[in-house]
Scaffold this motif. Structure first.
Motif, PDB file in Angstrom:
ATOM      1  N   SER A 457       0.683  -1.246   0.082  1.00 51.59           N
ATOM      2  CA  SER A 457      -0.117  -0.132   0.010  1.00 51.59           C
ATOM      3  C   SER A 457       0.924   1.290  -0.008  1.00 51.59           C
ATOM      4  CB  SER A 457      -0.786  -0.187   1.004  1.00 51.59           C
ATOM      5  OG  SER A 457      -1.667  -1.230   1.230  1.00 51.59           O
ATOM      6  N   ASN A 458       1.986   1.234   0.549  1.00 50.00           N
ATOM      7  CA  ASN A 458       2.890   2.408   0.894  1.00 50.00           C
ATOM      8  C   ASN A 458       4.055   2.117   0.025  1.00 50.00           C
ATOM      9  OD1 ASN A 458       1.407   3.422   2.835  1.00 50.00           O
ATOM     10  ND2 ASN A 458       2.270   1.928   4.241  1.00 50.00           N
ATOM     11  N   ASP A 459       4.043   1.513  -1.278  1.00 47.92           N
ATOM     12  CA  ASP A 459       5.187   1.412  -2.455  1.00 47.92           C
ATOM     13  C   ASP A 459       6.511   1.321  -1.588  1.00 47.92           C
ATOM     14  OD1 ASP A 459       5.926   1.371  -4.757  1.00 47.92           O
ATOM     15  OD2 ASP A 459       5.974   3.425  -4.840  1.00 47.92           O
ATOM     16  N   ARG A 460       6.729   0.428  -0.514  1.00 44.87           N
ATOM     17  CA  ARG A 460       7.888   0.205  -0.066  1.00 44.87           C
ATOM     18  C   ARG A 460       8.768  -0.989  -0.452  1.00 44.87           C
ATOM     19  NH1 ARG A 460       5.374   1.835   4.925  1.00 44.87           N
ATOM     20  NH2 ARG A 460       5.255  -0.211   5.780  1.00 44.87           N
ATOM     21  N   LEU A 461       8.327  -1.714  -1.541  1.00 45.01           N
ATOM     22  CA  LEU A 461       8.896  -2.733  -2.134  1.00 45.01           C
ATOM     23  C   LEU A 461       9.543  -2.481  -3.366  1.00 45.01           C
ATOM     24  CD1 LEU A 461       6.067  -5.599  -2.225  1.00 45.01           C
ATOM     25  CD2 LEU A 461       7.718  -5.134  -0.467  1.00 45.01           C
ATOM     26  N   GLY A 462      10.959  -2.918  -3.537  1.00 45.36           N
ATOM     27  CA  GLY A 462      11.915  -2.535  -4.564  1.00 45.36           C
ATOM     28  C   GLY A 462      11.604  -3.808  -5.755  1.00 45.36           C
ATOM     29  N   VAL A 463      12.338  -3.452  -6.904  1.00 44.70           N
ATOM     30  CA  VAL A 463      12.760  -4.267  -7.903  1.00 44.70           C
ATOM     31  C   VAL A 463      14.111  -4.213  -8.321  1.00 44.70           C
ATOM     32  CG1 VAL A 463      11.915  -5.073 -10.255  1.00 44.70           C
ATOM     33  CG2 VAL A 463      10.334  -4.065  -8.638  1.00 44.70           C
ATOM     34  N   HIS A 464      14.692  -5.420  -8.460  1.00 43.37           N
ATOM     35  CA  HIS A 464      16.208  -5.514  -9.050  1.00 43.37           C
ATOM     36  C   HIS A 464      15.935  -6.157 -10.306  1.00 43.37           C
ATOM     37  CE1 HIS A 464      18.681  -5.090  -5.221  1.00 43.37           C
ATOM     38  NE2 HIS A 464      17.672  -3.990  -5.292  1.00 43.37           N
TER      39      HIS A 464
END
Length: 704
Positions: A457-464
């Motif tokens: 919900s808070n866009d705290r995931l990352g992508v490599h």
């Protein structure tokens, strides 16, 4: 001895020997109870016998010539009743009556009276003969008997009522008033139907005038539902019997025995035996009875059974305790009870296993549609102990093939179907693969689910991004890989994140997050010569078979401002090879716009060549387990060569995953693999570092 008047006789006086004849003595004793005298046509006494004198107290001198009305109570005499009696005798030849009469001393006695009209041979009325018998003792006995009946009527612990044939109440005892909450006088304004509760389905309380023989007469009825004055139901055992009133009309005597507590207790015991205590749903025994009923009233081929197993239920008990697990089961049961379609009945067998019975599968059109609708009901979020817990289930379905089918056979068939779907991993609810969050100190699976939901919900995931290189060393593609740096546990591997998402029902949302992020961050990716570089996104929860899949992917591409040609969507072979026509058509529609599809982990599933030929995929990725054995396992090299040749023959691009060393790379290149991905070339990189990596790679040469 009294003097005998004319017109009377005394046999014992005229014939003394009669005293010795027992028969005549008995007759004489019997006659002593009767007053026999005659009246003239106007009702005046014309003759008088000794029995009349004894019974009424008048001598013949005192009564002959007087009107016979002097023997009646004052009110009856004044009303003209004696004259009416003579009129009835004149009209009909005789008149029979019972009533109070008066002696000379004013005492009253209960009399049985017969008046017979006397006529001449020509038919002229000559007078009357009147016979009166004192029945005071008989009446007293009747009154005592009636009194005993009345006392018993009132003392009886059951409600008793007397109805006429039309259903109107004639009498009732106090126990009936207490039972139904009425005053006695209230009953007399009520008819038969007023006693019955609206829920009663037994018809009238007693047989109608046209019913033959009297249904249930004298026999107890299991129970009828009466209505109290406050509207509450009362369950009563009912006995009825026909009776006859004084006027000869039929009446009905009914006894009501309150069996409410008994029936409720029996129902409670039966409920406990057939229902699950935690959820209130049918248990196995109740299911067996339901199935027996369905098979006796429905067409066997239309009865369907679903076996539903909650996914990863154990994590709730492990994290929050068994009480929370019971709350979750109860919440699932409530949703099934309130939202299941008509003709469906839920049950709970053991633990986290639920069963749904459908009596007519034709209502849903197909078994597949029925299964889908029920599966969606299991998808829910439940708050337990301040934690939001996602629920899903794996569902297997079967249809009864024969009326002789038993519950065990059905459950085995449905359970087998459930496990088959679970292995295939199809659909939003049937994706449980048995993975459990790795056992690490301090890790709470439910807490992790909630935290992952907040991170999304808070866009705290990352992508490599891990690059995919062609034979000339140029980057042609990058695979987007999710990264989650947990505030307490630090960086978590993709397998852990996927397991948490799967348990929490967040896989589709996780796919959407990675898709949007990867498209946004890949905008402007180019090789040194300006050639665009695409991005590949793995789909685990977002599937082509879901409504709006095509539109959702197209919208994400437009929102990022990139081109469809720059997107590759990856799905594992075990999923993509089992897709039906509708999701395949959705894939074709996206392919027409430029989007490409890749079959991930190729070689680990069971795709047939004929099936592979029809799939709208442009890329196949050789499973890393065949790459890891290259250089040591001759079989792996043979498989890799076969896959490369197959891809070349079908015009597909073949990418090898998990390339870790130069030997693997050289062998793969030698057998004709098109591109490579692995730590030999680069680890997954954040977006900014991946852009730097692109700038250092050689310019591409014609090929991929």
């Amino acid at each position: 001895m009294e003097q005998q008047e004319s017109g009377t006789f005394d046999e014992s006086a005229e014939n003394p020997t009669a005293q010795t004849d027992p028969v005549k003595v008995l007759a004489a004793e019997d006659m002593r109870e009767y007053a026999i005298f005659s009246l003239d046509t106007t009702g005046h006494v014309a003759s008088w016998n000794a029995s009349a004198a004894r019974l009424k107290g008048y001598s013949s001198e005192e009564v002959i010539g007087r009107h016979f009305s002097l023997f009646y109570p004052e009110g009856a005499a004044a009303s003209g009743y004696p004259r009416w009696e003579l009129e009835q005798a004149t009209a009909h030849g005789f008149f029979i009556d019972r009533g109070w009469r008066v002696r000379k001393d004013g005492s009253r006695f209960w009399a049985h009276v017969v008046i017979t009209a006397q006529r001449s041979p020509a038919g002229k009325l000559d007078g009357f003969i009147k016979i009166t018998r004192d029945e005071s003792e008989v009446g007293a006995r009747q009154q005592r008997s009636m009194r005993r009946f009345t006392d018993l009527f009132e003392l009886a612990p059951v409600g008793i009522a007397l109805f006429d044939q039309a259903g109107h109440l004639l009498d009732a005892n106090g126990a009936l008033g207490e039972l139904l909450g009425y005053q006695l006088q209230d009953f007399f304004t009520m008819a038969e139907h007023d006693f019955l509760h609206p829920s009663d389905e037994g018809g009238g309380l007693f047989p109608s005038p046209n019913s033959p023989g009297g249904r249930n007469v004298g026999e107890p009825v299991p129970h009828r539902v009466l209505a109290r004055s406050d509207g509450e139901p009362v369950l009563c055992q009912l006995r009825s019997t026909a009776s006859v009133r004084d006027d000869g009309s039929r009446s009905w005597l009914l006894a009501f025995h309150d069996v409410t507590a008994q029936v409720r207790h029996t129902e409670a015991l039966r409920y406990q035996a057939t229902h699950d205590a935690t959820t209130g749903l049918l248990n196995r025994r109740g299911s067996e009875e339901l199935l027996s009923d369905l098979l006796s009233h429905s067409i066997a081929e239309k009865v369907a059974v679903l076996f539903c197993d909650l996914n990863n239920f154990k994590r709730v008990n492990d994290s929050l305790g068994h009480a929370a697990g019971d709350e979750l089961l109860a919440a699932v049961a409530e949703r099934l009870t309130t939202e299941l379609p008509p003709k469906c009945t839920p049950a709970r067998f053991y633990g986290d296993e639920f069963v749904v019975f459908c009596s007519d599968i034709d209502v849903f059109g197909s078994l597949e549609e029925f299964t889908r609708r029920v599966s969606e009901l299991f998808r829910m979020d439940v708050r337990l102990h301040e934690r939001m817990v996602h629920v899903s289930a794996s569902v297997g379905s079967t249809v009864i093939g024969s009326p002789e089918t038993n519950l065990t056979e059905l459950m085995q068939s449905a359970e087998a179907a459930m496990f088959q779907d679970r292995v295939r991993g199809q659909g939003q609810t049937n994706i449980a693969l048995g993975r459990v969050l790795p056992s690490r100190a301090g890790i709470d699976q439910l807490a992790m689910e909630e935290q992952l939901r907040e991170a999304l919900s808070n866009d705290r995931l990352g992508v490599h991004y891990q690059p995919v290189l062609a034979n000339d060393g140029s980057v042609v593609l990058a695979e987007a890989l999710l990264r989650w740096s947990h505030p307490e546990h630090g960086p978590l591997s993709p397998d852990v994140v996927l397991t948490v998402a799967e348990h929490g029902g967040l896989l589709a949302e996780l796919d959407r997050c990675v898709l949007r992020t990867a498209l946004r961050e890949s905008v402007g990716w180019r090789c040194p010569d300006g050639r665009p570089v695409g991005v590949a996104v793995n789909l685990a929860g977002l599937r082509p078979g879901q409504p709006g899949f095509t539109e959702e992917v197209s919208a994400a591409i437009s929102e990022a401002g990139t081109s469809p040609e720059n997107l590759v969507l990856e799905m594992v072979e075990t999923v993509i090879a089992e897709l039906e026509e509708q999701p395949l058509q959705a894939m074709r529609e996206l392919t027409e716009t430029g989007v490409r599809f890749a079959m991930d982990d190729f070689g680990s599933g069971y795709s047939s060549l004929a099936r592979l030929k029809d799939l709208p995929t442009q890329i196949i990725k050789l499973d890393r387990k065949f790459v890891s054995g290259l250089g040591t396992e001759i079989t792996d090299l043979g498989i890799a060569r076969a896959v490369a040749e197959l891809a070349r023959t079908m015009g597909l691009t073949c990418i090898a995953e998990g390339v870790e060393n130069a030997t693997q790379h050289h062998l793969l290149r030698a057998i004709g693999i098109d591109a490579y991905q692995g730590y030999l070339f680069s680890a997954p990189l954040p977006a900014d570092r991946f852009r730097e990596y692109l700038a250092t790679t050689p310019a591409p040469s014609p090929g991929l």
